[in-house]
Design a protein around this motif. Structure first.
Motif, short mmCIF file in Angstrom:
data_model
loop_
_atom_site.label_atom_id
_atom_site.label_comp_id
_atom_site.label_asym_id
_atom_site.label_seq_id
_atom_site.Cartn_x
_atom_site.Cartn_y
_atom_site.Cartn_z
N HIS A 77 0.84 -1.20 0.00
CA HIS A 77 0.00 0.00 0.00
C HIS A 77 0.87 1.25 0.00
O HIS A 77 1.75 1.41 0.85
N SER A 78 0.64 2.13 -0.97
CA SER A 78 1.32 3.42 -1.04
C SER A 78 2.83 3.24 -1.10
O SER A 78 3.34 2.60 -2.02
N VAL A 79 3.58 3.75 -0.12
CA VAL A 79 5.02 3.54 -0.09
C VAL A 79 5.33 2.05 -0.01
O VAL A 79 6.32 1.57 -0.58
N GLY A 80 4.46 1.30 0.65
CA GLY A 80 4.63 -0.16 0.70
C GLY A 80 4.55 -0.79 -0.67
O GLY A 80 5.14 -1.85 -0.92
N GLY A 81 3.82 -0.15 -1.58
CA GLY A 81 3.76 -0.64 -2.96
C GLY A 81 5.10 -0.51 -3.64
O GLY A 81 5.51 -1.37 -4.44
N ALA A 82 5.81 0.59 -3.34
CA ALA A 82 7.15 0.77 -3.90
C ALA A 82 8.11 -0.26 -3.31
O ALA A 82 8.93 -0.85 -4.04
N ILE A 83 8.02 -0.50 -2.01
CA ILE A 83 8.90 -1.49 -1.36
C ILE A 83 8.62 -2.87 -1.93
O ILE A 83 9.55 -3.63 -2.24
N ALA A 84 7.34 -3.22 -2.09
CA ALA A 84 6.97 -4.53 -2.64
C ALA A 84 7.50 -4.69 -4.06
O ALA A 84 8.01 -5.76 -4.43
N ALA A 85 7.41 -3.64 -4.86
CA ALA A 85 7.91 -3.72 -6.24
C ALA A 85 9.43 -3.86 -6.28
O ALA A 85 9.97 -4.64 -7.07
N LEU A 86 10.12 -3.14 -5.41
CA LEU A 86 11.57 -3.25 -5.34
C LEU A 86 11.99 -4.64 -4.87
O LEU A 86 13.00 -5.19 -5.33
N PHE A 87 11.20 -5.21 -3.96
CA PHE A 87 11.48 -6.58 -3.51
C PHE A 87 11.29 -7.56 -4.67
O PHE A 87 12.11 -8.46 -4.88
N ALA A 88 10.20 -7.40 -5.41
CA ALA A 88 9.93 -8.29 -6.55
C ALA A 88 11.03 -8.18 -7.60
O ALA A 88 11.38 -9.17 -8.26
N HIS A 89 11.58 -6.99 -7.77
CA HIS A 89 12.66 -6.80 -8.73
C HIS A 89 13.93 -7.50 -8.24
O HIS A 89 14.65 -8.15 -9.03
N VAL A 101 -1.39 -1.25 -4.30
CA VAL A 101 -2.54 -0.46 -3.84
C VAL A 101 -2.09 1.00 -3.79
O VAL A 101 -1.54 1.48 -2.80
N GLU A 102 -2.29 1.67 -4.92
CA GLU A 102 -1.85 3.06 -5.07
C GLU A 102 -0.38 3.20 -4.69
O GLU A 102 0.03 4.14 -4.02
N GLY A 103 0.43 2.23 -5.15
CA GLY A 103 1.86 2.27 -4.89
C GLY A 103 2.55 3.35 -5.70
O GLY A 103 2.11 3.71 -6.79
N ASN A 104 3.65 3.87 -5.17
CA ASN A 104 4.35 4.98 -5.82
C ASN A 104 4.94 4.60 -7.16
O ASN A 104 5.71 3.64 -7.26
N TRP A 207 -3.43 9.27 -8.66
CA TRP A 207 -2.40 8.21 -8.72
C TRP A 207 -1.74 8.26 -10.08
O TRP A 207 -2.39 8.06 -11.11
N ASP A 208 -0.42 8.52 -10.10
CA ASP A 208 0.29 8.74 -11.35
C ASP A 208 0.75 7.43 -11.98
O ASP A 208 1.95 7.18 -12.18
N VAL A 209 -0.21 6.58 -12.33
CA VAL A 209 0.10 5.31 -12.98
C VAL A 209 0.47 5.57 -14.44
O VAL A 209 -0.27 6.23 -15.16
N GLN A 210 1.58 5.03 -14.85
CA GLN A 210 2.04 5.23 -16.23
C GLN A 210 1.16 4.46 -17.22
O GLN A 210 0.61 3.40 -16.89
N ASP A 211 1.05 4.98 -18.44
CA ASP A 211 0.23 4.32 -19.46
C ASP A 211 0.68 2.89 -19.73
O ASP A 211 -0.14 1.99 -19.91
N TRP A 212 2.00 2.68 -19.75
CA TRP A 212 2.49 1.33 -20.02
C TRP A 212 2.07 0.36 -18.91
O TRP A 212 1.80 -0.81 -19.17
N ALA A 213 1.99 0.87 -17.67
CA ALA A 213 1.59 0.01 -16.55
C ALA A 213 0.10 -0.34 -16.66
O ALA A 213 -0.30 -1.48 -16.36
N LEU A 214 -0.70 0.61 -17.09
CA LEU A 214 -2.13 0.33 -17.28
C LEU A 214 -2.33 -0.73 -18.36
O LEU A 214 -3.21 -1.59 -18.24
N ARG A 215 -1.51 -0.66 -19.41
CA ARG A 215 -1.63 -1.64 -20.49
C ARG A 215 -1.18 -3.03 -20.05
O ARG A 215 -1.76 -4.04 -20.46
N GLN A 216 -0.14 -3.09 -19.24
CA GLN A 216 0.46 -4.37 -18.89
C GLN A 216 -0.14 -5.01 -17.63
O GLN A 216 0.07 -6.20 -17.39
N ALA A 217 -0.86 -4.25 -16.83
CA ALA A 217 -1.42 -4.79 -15.59
C ALA A 217 -2.38 -5.94 -15.88
O ALA A 217 -3.14 -5.90 -16.86
#
Length: 248
Positions: A77-89, A101-104, A207-217
Motif C-alpha cells: 500500500h502506497s510507499v509499501g507498494g514501492a517497497i513490494a515492487a523493489l522486492f519483486a525486482h 494499492v496506489e503504490g508509488n 495516482w500517477d500510474v504510467q500508461d504502459w503500466a495500465l496496459r500491462q497490468a
C-alpha cells in the motif's frame, strides 16, 4: 490464488496493516503484515538505518524466517507498494503476484513524502504530534469518515512510528522514486510478474500510474466510495477485491 500461497501485506509511510478485520477475510490462507524497520515493535531502529533498500532487505529476512524460500503474494500500500515492487525486482523468484494499492510510480505520487522530506526533525515531530492529538482530523484530511472505531485505529496507526522514521522514509521515497533507474525496475517487475493495480475511487485521479503500466497490468480495480485508506474504509471490499485479483 492457491490457499497454500501466503499473502504478505506491506504497509505505507504511516501505520500498519496488522488489522484483524482485514486478515480474517483471507482465512485459511496464511497472511503476514510485518512491521517495517522503524515501525511497531521495530520503532527503535535508528533513523539512519531506515530506507527503502533497507526495508527490502528486512522484508527478505522476515519472509525467509516465516516461509523459507516459498514464493508469496505481495500486497503493498502506497510507499509499501514501492517497497513490494523493489522486492519483486530484487527477488523475482520469491513473488507470485504483486498487488499495488496506489503504490508509488513517480515523484508525483510522493508529493506528501517530498513535503516531509524537507522538514527539520522538530517540524516533523510537531506535525506527527498534531496528528496524534486529533486522529479524527487526520482521517478527515484523508477523506475518511471519523467514526469512533476508525478514530481508534487511526490512533494506533499514528503511534506506530516516531517522526524520525517518517522523515527518513520520506527522504528515501523521494530519492528512490526520483532515480532514473526506478521506472525501469518497475517495468521489469511488470514483465516478470502478474501485477494488479488497486485504487480508491476518490484517490484514483491523483495516482500517477504510467500508461504502459495500465496496459500491462493483469487487472485494474477501483473500489467505489473509498480513498487512499481503502483497507480502513471498507476492509471487506478491499479483501474481496484482492482475493479476486489473485484468483484471476
Amino acid at each position: 490464488m492457491s490457499a497454500s500461497t501466503p499473502i504478505v501485506f506491506v504497509h505505507g509511510l504511516i501505520g500498519t496493516l496488522q488489522v484483524p478485520d482485514l486478515s480474517i477475510h483471507f482465512e485459511p490462507t496464511k497472511t503476514l503484515a510485518p512491521d517495517l524497520l522503524g515501525y511497531g515493535d521495530l520503532k527503535n531502529v535508528p533513523a539512519h538505518e531506515v530506507s527503502l533498500p533497507a526495508q527490502v532487505a528486512h522484508l527478505d529476512r522476515v519472509l525467509r524466517q516465516n516461509f523459507g524460500d516459498e514464493p508469496v503474494h505481495l500486497v503493498g500500500h502506497s510507499v509499501g507498494g514501492a517497497i513490494a515492487a523493489l522486492f519483486a525486482h530484487a527477488h523475482p523468484e520469491r513473488v507470485v503476484d504483486l498487488v499495488s494499492v496506489e503504490g508509488n510510480f513517480t515523484l508525483k505520487d510522493a508529493f506528501w513524502s517530498a513535503s516531509v522530506a524537507g522538514m527539520s526533525q522538530e517540524q516533523a515531530e510537531a506535525m506527527l504530534e498534531g496528528f496524534r492529538t486529533d486522529p479524527a482530523a487526520w482521517l478527515a484530511r484523508a477523506g475518511v469518515s471519523a467514526e469512533p472505531l476508525l478514530a481508534e485505529v487511526a490512533s494506533r496507526y499514528l503511534a506506530q512510528q516516531p517522526a524520525s522514521t517518517v522523515r527518513a522514509m520520506a527522504r528515501s521515497v523521494v530519492e528512490e522514486t526520483g532515480s532514473p533507474g526506478y521506472l525501469p525496475k518497475l517495468r521489469d517487475v511488470f514483465s516478470r510478474h502478474r501485477v494488479h493495480l488497486l485504487a480508491g475511487e476518490r484517490s484514483r485521479p491523483g495516482w500517477d500510474v504510467q500508461d504502459w503500466a495500465l496496459r500491462q497490468a493483469n487487472s485494474i480495480t477501483v473500489i467505489p466510495g473509498t480513498g487512499h485508506m481503502i483497507m480502513l474504509e471498507q476492509p471487506q471490499a478491499f479483501a474481496s477485491m484482492v482475493k479476486k485479483a489473485l484468483q484471476g
